[in-house]
Design an enzyme around this catalytic site. Structure first.
Site, PDB file in Angstrom:
ATOM      1  N   TRP A 102       0.832  -1.208   0.000  1.00 10.61           N
ATOM      2  CA  TRP A 102       0.000   0.000   0.000  1.00 10.61           C
ATOM      3  C   TRP A 102       0.865   1.256   0.000  1.00 10.61           C
ATOM      4  CZ3 TRP A 102      -4.261  -0.603  -2.169  1.00 10.61           C
ATOM      5  CH2 TRP A 102      -5.028  -1.764  -1.984  1.00 10.61           C
ATOM      6  N   ASP A 172      -2.206   6.754   5.938  1.00 17.12           N
ATOM      7  CA  ASP A 172      -3.255   5.910   5.367  1.00 17.12           C
ATOM      8  C   ASP A 172      -3.691   4.925   6.452  1.00 17.12           C
ATOM      9  OD1 ASP A 172      -4.814   4.022   4.144  1.00 17.12           O
ATOM     10  OD2 ASP A 172      -3.355   3.478   2.594  1.00 17.12           O
ATOM     11  N   LYS A 196     -12.866  -1.627   5.813  1.00 14.10           N
ATOM     12  CA  LYS A 196     -12.100  -2.485   6.706  1.00 14.10           C
ATOM     13  C   LYS A 196     -12.668  -2.402   8.124  1.00 14.10           C
ATOM     14  CE  LYS A 196      -9.399  -2.723   3.059  1.00 14.10           C
ATOM     15  NZ  LYS A 196      -8.188  -1.995   2.785  1.00 14.10           N
TER      16      LYS A 196
HETATM   17  C1  PLP Z   1      -7.629  -1.542   1.461  1.00 13.50           C
HETATM   18  C2  PLP Z   1      -6.558  -0.537   1.530  1.00 13.50           C
HETATM   19  C3  PLP Z   1      -6.405   0.447   0.547  1.00 13.50           C
HETATM   20  C4  PLP Z   1      -7.272   0.513  -0.680  1.00 13.50           C
HETATM   21  O1  PLP Z   1      -8.572   0.819  -0.376  1.00 13.50           O
HETATM   22  P1  PLP Z   1      -9.660   1.094  -1.506  1.00 13.50           P
HETATM   23  O2  PLP Z   1     -10.761   1.712  -0.713  1.00 13.50           O
HETATM   24  O3  PLP Z   1     -10.008  -0.225  -2.116  1.00 13.50           O
HETATM   25  O4  PLP Z   1      -9.067   2.018  -2.502  1.00 13.50           O
HETATM   26  C5  PLP Z   1      -5.399   1.385   0.713  1.00 13.50           C
HETATM   27  N1  PLP Z   1      -4.585   1.354   1.790  1.00 13.50           N
HETATM   28  C6  PLP Z   1      -4.707   0.418   2.742  1.00 13.50           C
HETATM   29  C7  PLP Z   1      -3.768   0.435   3.911  1.00 13.50           C
HETATM   30  C8  PLP Z   1      -5.695  -0.552   2.652  1.00 13.50           C
HETATM   31  O5  PLP Z   1      -5.815  -1.481   3.615  1.00 13.50           O
END
Ligand code: PLP
Length: 360
Positions: A102, A172, A196
Site C-alpha cells: 500500500w 493511510d 475495513k
Molecule cells: C484496502 C486498503 C487500501 C485501498 O482501499 P480502496 O478503498 O479499495 O481504494 C489502501 N490502503 C490500505 C492500507 C488498505 O488497507
C-alpha cells in the site's frame, strides 16, 4: 440463517447487530416511509444521519474542531492522488515511507504530481520490519511525510507515530482506524477506506487539519478538492448516503462496546492469542518482527504449501471464510478487525490446531 466467521481483509465483516438494525430500518426508516437509500441527501432526515455519524466519529477518534472530517468517495486509492494534489502547495516534493504494497501504491501515484523522496524503506528486509525512524532521510522542504501505519497485505504495523517536525504527517489508516486509541493531534491528515474497520465500501473518511485546506493545485478536480468538500459538508455532489448511514450505525455500536479503548484491549488480545498459537506450533509461521506485527491482519504460512488447498477447504467447512492470503503474497491471512468477535479467533485457532495435528 447462520453467520460465518468472515476473515476477509475488505470488504470485511460487520457487526451482526448493525446489520440487523439496518434490516429492521430498511423499508421504512423511522416512519419516513422510505429506506435511507431512497432519501434526498439534502433532506433534514439524512442531514441528521450524516451529522450524527460525524459527531460520533469525532468522539470515538478524538478529533478536535481544528480538523475537518470529510466523507468522500473513491476509496483510499483515490486519496493516493488527492493528497498530493491538495497538500503540495508551493512545494515540489514529499517524503514517503515504504513498508509494503500500500505504501508503494501511494508512492507511485504521488510521483505523478511530486518529486517523491522515499525517506525510509524496509523493502531490503522483505517488509518484515519497520525501518528505524533514526535512519529516515526526511527533508524539511517536503510538503508532508506520508506513511502507512498498517500494511494490510503484509501484516506489518507501526507501534509508534513518527515525528515530523515542521512537516504535516499524513497517514493511510484504512485498516487500523478506530482499532485502538490514537493521538489525532499528531497528524496533519489521515484517510481511511471504510470497508475495513468502518462500514461498507464506497466511502473514504478523511480527517484534515483546517489550516491545510486551500492549498490545492489549480487543476485539482473539484470532486477531489478538500476545501470544496469541507465547505459543502461533503455534499458538493450526492455522497455515498447508504454507506455513510451504515458507518454511523457502526460508530454507535463502537460507542456501546466502550469505544476505541475497549476495542484496543480486545484487538490486542485477539491478535495476541493467534500469534502465540502460531509461534508455539511448528506447522505455522509468521515472518514479521514481533513488535511490528499487525493486530488487524495476521498473515501466516503452513509448513507445507501443498496443503494450502486442504486447509482452506477444511476451514470453509467450518464456516471460517476468506482465509486465503493476498494474491501477491500467497499463504493465509486472517483479518481481525473490530467486528470480528473473539469467538471467531478461538474457532480459527481450534481449527488450526486440529489441522496441524492431522497433517503435520
Ligand atoms: C484496502 C486498503 C487500501 C485501498 O482501499 P480502496 O478503498 O479499495 O481504494 C489502501 N490502503 C490500505 C492500507 C488498505 O488497507
Amino acid at each position: 440463517m447462520s453467520r460465518a466467521y468472515n476473515f476477509c481483509a475488505g470488504p470485511a465483516t460487520l457487526p451482526a447487530e448493525v446489520l440487523a438494525q439496518a434490516r429492521d430500518e430498511m423499508l421504512d426508516w423511522q416512519g419516513t416511509g422510505m429506506s435511507v437509500m431512497e432519501m434526498s441527501h439534502r433532506s433534514d432526515e439524512f442531514v441528521e444521519i450524516a451529522t450524527t455519524a460525524e459527531q460520533d466519529f469525532r468522539e470515538l477518534a478524538g478529533v478536535s474542531d481544528d480538523y475537518a472530517v470529510l466523507f468522500m468517495q473513491g476509496g483510499a486509492s483515490s486519496q493516493f492522488a488527492t493528497v498530493p494534489l491538495n497538500l503540495l502547495g508551493d512545494k515540489t516534493s514529499a517524503d514517503y515511507i515504504n513498508t509494503g504494497i500500500w505504501s508503494q501504491k501511494a508512492i507511485a501515484e504521488a510521483r505523478r504530481y511530486a518529486t517523491v523522496n522515499v525517506a525510509g524503506s524496509s523493502e531490503p528486509q522483505g517488509f518484515a520490519t519497520i525501518p528505524a525512524a533514526e535512519s529516515w532521510t526526511t527533508s524539511p522542504d517536503a510538503a508532508y511525510l506520508h506513511y502507512t501505519p498498517n500494511e494490510t497485505i503484509g501484516g506489518l504495523e507501526f507501534d509508534f507515530v513518527p515525528d515530523s517536525p515542521g512537516v504535516p504527517l499524513v497517514a493511510d489508516l484504512s485498516s487500523t482506524i478506530l482499532s485502538r486509541p490514537m493521538d489525532m493531534s499528531r497528524f496533519g491528515l489521515i484517510y481511511a477506506g471504510a470497508q475495513k474497520n468502518i462500514g461498507p465500501s464506497g466511502l473514504v473518511v478523511v480527517v484534515v487539519r483546517k489550516d491545510l485546506l486551500g492549498r490545492a493545485r489549480k487543476d485539482t478536480p473539484t470532486m477531489m478538492n478538500y476545501q470544496v468538500a469541507a465547505a459543502n459538508g461533503s455534499m458538493y455532489n450526492t455522497p455515498a448516503t447508504y454507506s455513510w448511514y451504515l458507518s454511523g450505525l457502526v460508530f454507535k455500536w463502537l460507542k456501546a462496546q466502550g469505544g476505541v479503548a475497549a476495542m484496543g484491549e480486545r484487538n490486542q488480545r485477539k491478535a495476541g492469542k493467534l500469534y502465540d498459537f502460531i509461534d508455539g506450533n511448528d506447522f505455522y509461521a509468521n515472518p514479521i518482527e514481533q513488535r511490528y506485527r499487525s493486530w488487524m491482519n495476521v498473515p501466516f504460512v503452513l509448513a507445507d504449501d501443498s496443503l494450502n488447498g486442504a486447509f482452506l477447504a477444511g476451514a470453509e467447512e467450518r464456516r471460517l471464510l476468506n482465509l486465503q492470503g493476498h494474491r501477491s503474497v500467497g499463504g493465509m491471512r486472517a483479518s481481525l478487525y473490530n467486528a470480528m468477535p473473539e469467538a471467531g479467533v478461538d474457532a480459527l485457532i481450534d481449527y488450526m490446531a486440529e489441522f496441524a495435528k492431522e497433517r503435520a
